[in-house]
Motif scaffolding. Structure first.
Motif, PDB file in Angstrom:
ATOM      1  N   LEU A   1       0.825  -1.218   0.000  1.00  0.00           N
ATOM      2  CA  LEU A   1       0.000   0.000   0.000  1.00  0.00           C
ATOM      3  C   LEU A   1       0.852   1.258   0.000  1.00  0.00           C
ATOM      4  N   ARG A   2       1.962   1.199   0.697  1.00  0.00           N
ATOM      5  CA  ARG A   2       2.841   2.366   0.769  1.00  0.00           C
ATOM      6  C   ARG A   2       3.566   2.570  -0.568  1.00  0.00           C
ATOM      7  N   GLU A   3       3.936   1.486  -1.228  1.00  0.00           N
ATOM      8  CA  GLU A   3       4.690   1.584  -2.479  1.00  0.00           C
ATOM      9  C   GLU A   3       3.945   2.366  -3.545  1.00  0.00           C
ATOM     10  N   ASP A   4       2.634   2.194  -3.628  1.00  0.00           N
ATOM     11  CA  ASP A   4       1.881   2.901  -4.674  1.00  0.00           C
ATOM     12  C   ASP A   4       0.933   3.965  -4.089  1.00  0.00           C
ATOM     13  N   ASN A   5       1.219   4.402  -2.853  1.00  0.00           N
ATOM     14  CA  ASN A   5       0.475   5.475  -2.180  1.00  0.00           C
ATOM     15  C   ASN A   5      -0.993   5.166  -1.903  1.00  0.00           C
ATOM     16  N   ARG A   6      -1.411   3.910  -2.003  1.00  0.00           N
ATOM     17  CA  ARG A   6      -2.798   3.564  -1.688  1.00  0.00           C
ATOM     18  C   ARG A   6      -3.107   3.713  -0.210  1.00  0.00           C
ATOM     19  N   LEU A   7      -2.079   3.666   0.647  1.00  0.00           N
ATOM     20  CA  LEU A   7      -2.293   3.826   2.078  1.00  0.00           C
ATOM     21  C   LEU A   7      -2.983   5.153   2.373  1.00  0.00           C
TER      22      LEU A   7
END
Length: 76
Positions: A41-47
């Motif tokens: 989630l952090r890698e593609d900013n979905r967090l």
């Protein structure tokens, strides 16, 4: 038990969960970031874009945290 009425990301590590009884939960996600599904989630900013169905917090094509699980994380 209360339902989740709103959820938002405060930063890369914290989500804000508002309950129907007026309480707010600030959930520190650092411990969950060690797992592959949350790290993704952090890698593609979905967090930064959590959603709720009233019973849990979830991310598009990602993991889900029930209200009970969120409360359990607060107790740790």
């Amino acid at each position: 038990m209360s339902n989740i009425v709103r959820v938002s990301a405060l930063d890369d590590d914290t989500i804000d969960i508002e309950l129907s009884n007026g309480n707010l939960i600030l959930l520190d996600m650092k411990s969950l970031m060690a797992t592959p599904e949350f790290a993704m989630l952090r890698e593609d900013n979905r967090l930064l874009y959590p959603k709720t169905d009233g019973c849990s917090v979830f991310w598009k094509d990602g993991p889900r945290i029930s209200l009970d699980e969120a409360i359990g994380l607060l107790k740790k």
